[in-house]
Design a protein around this motif. Sequence first.
Motif, mmCIF file in Angstrom:
data_model
loop_
_atom_site.group_PDB
_atom_site.id
_atom_site.type_symbol
_atom_site.label_atom_id
_atom_site.label_comp_id
_atom_site.label_asym_id
_atom_site.label_seq_id
_atom_site.Cartn_x
_atom_site.Cartn_y
_atom_site.Cartn_z
ATOM 1 N N TYR A 108 0.836 -1.197 0.000
ATOM 2 C CA TYR A 108 0.000 0.000 0.000
ATOM 3 C C TYR A 108 0.873 1.251 0.000
ATOM 4 O O TYR A 108 0.621 2.213 -0.730
ATOM 5 N N SER A 124 -9.048 -5.412 2.734
ATOM 6 C CA SER A 124 -8.162 -4.971 1.653
ATOM 7 C C SER A 124 -8.716 -5.369 0.290
ATOM 8 O O SER A 124 -8.555 -4.629 -0.692
ATOM 9 N N LEU A 163 -11.316 -2.822 -0.513
ATOM 10 C CA LEU A 163 -10.681 -1.607 -1.010
ATOM 11 C C LEU A 163 -10.238 -1.780 -2.459
ATOM 12 O O LEU A 163 -10.398 -0.871 -3.283
ATOM 13 N N THR A 196 -11.375 0.546 -5.666
ATOM 14 C CA THR A 196 -10.417 1.364 -6.418
ATOM 15 C C THR A 196 -10.195 0.853 -7.842
ATOM 16 O O THR A 196 -10.014 1.648 -8.765
ATOM 17 N N HIS A 234 -10.296 1.351 9.810
ATOM 18 C CA HIS A 234 -9.691 2.488 9.111
ATOM 19 C C HIS A 234 -9.684 2.253 7.604
ATOM 20 O O HIS A 234 -9.833 3.190 6.821
ATOM 21 N N LEU A 235 -9.567 0.980 7.171
ATOM 22 C CA LEU A 235 -9.659 0.674 5.748
ATOM 23 C C LEU A 235 -11.092 0.859 5.251
ATOM 24 O O LEU A 235 -11.333 1.495 4.217
ATOM 25 N N ALA A 238 -12.617 4.787 6.180
ATOM 26 C CA ALA A 238 -11.905 5.898 5.554
ATOM 27 C C ALA A 238 -11.761 5.742 4.047
ATOM 28 O O ALA A 238 -11.723 6.739 3.328
ATOM 29 N N LEU A 239 -11.709 4.497 3.535
ATOM 30 C CA LEU A 239 -11.383 4.301 2.128
ATOM 31 C C LEU A 239 -12.479 3.607 1.313
ATOM 32 O O LEU A 239 -12.448 3.660 0.082
ATOM 33 N N VAL A 240 -13.421 2.944 1.975
ATOM 34 C CA VAL A 240 -14.488 2.240 1.247
ATOM 35 C C VAL A 240 -15.845 2.905 1.494
ATOM 36 O O VAL A 240 -16.510 3.356 0.556
ATOM 37 N N TRP A 286 -17.433 6.276 0.034
ATOM 38 C CA TRP A 286 -18.116 6.370 -1.254
ATOM 39 C C TRP A 286 -19.616 6.115 -1.137
ATOM 40 O O TRP A 286 -20.374 6.402 -2.078
#
Length: 374
Positions: free
Chosen positions: A109, A142, A145, A149, A180-181, A184-186, A189
């Motif tokens: 990452y 992961s 994620l 992406t 946090h994955l 914050a990242l999935v 959206w």
Amino acid sequence: MMSSLDEVFNNANCFEDTLRTAHVKLAYLRMTGNCLAEAIAYGFKVLEHLGETFPATPENGIIVQEMLGTKELVTGSLKESKLRSLPEMTDCTKKEAMTFLEEMLLCCYQSQSIHFPLIACRMVRITLQYGRTKTSCVGLASLALSLVTAFSNFSEGYSMGKTSMILAGSDKRLLCSSMHLVYALVNIWKEPIQAILPQLKGIYNMSLKAFFTGSLLQPLRKDIALYMRNNVERHKRSRKLTHLMVVPIFNGISCLRGSSSGTENAEKFITEEHLAEALRNKEFMFCESMLAIKMMCSFIFRRLNEIKATVRQYLELFERQGSASAQFINIYRLFYGGLLSIHFYRESRDQFWMDRAAHAIQKMEVWTEKCLEL
């Protein structure tokens, strides 16, 4: 550090005796900041001994095929239910492999390696075949994620992220790693920011201790301040980069404690020498990151004349070669580079600055259009 690790390796009776120390070495190489390539190579070497091999340069078609195949194994309500009811993993070799795979996810990452989705898929497949282990949730998060992406598959990534947090159970470290994955990242959206922020704050509250160091904020702040002072006394570029990574943590702790006294300005530690050396060593990610920080701080705090020559030297360079960093670093560079270019054009009417501003505006329009499509 490395000499101590080597001493353990030299006195080991068998490969299994070295695994805990090997994991420490892998984490150490990753966290030094400038040894990611060495860390990844070392991690793959250990994983090969554990029976987990990966292609040196995987083709995009292989990655897509692996991701789609793994997704089909775990999506759908019945499959997710089966995943949650898997027995505990008993194979010791696979348990060790999962531990190293989790660390390798962080390495990949940080370095934007195309191995990231392959490692996530491998963790999920090992879990399905051998049972659940503590790190299974991180592999699933992961993969979620990666789906978001790579394929803009927000619905299935969102659902998979929820399942990963269920798998984490009550283990606070793993639950925080998944949260946090996922949040914050999935989930960003799919859910409004008002729903995300309380969950991110919950990661801190759940941890109870700051940043998994076992320290409360006040003593941790003192420790980090001492660490930063020691780093300032060293002049190696790698130490400067480490210092820059610690500055936001130090300032964040100060804000959490309700105090801004003693906060540090990151950009004053970025000199022309640091940028030039990173460029000579072809460490474009570090160079672009430092440039973005320097431009952002200079614009916000109106130190415009100090940055003009640096901006002129590096903006056109990154336009020609493209971004080497994560997308958000690219956005920061173009956004603040564009604002500075507009300011300098107003002062000088130099067409150079108008061209830089036009390029930044064109890129921002493309990103805006893509966001509206979502």
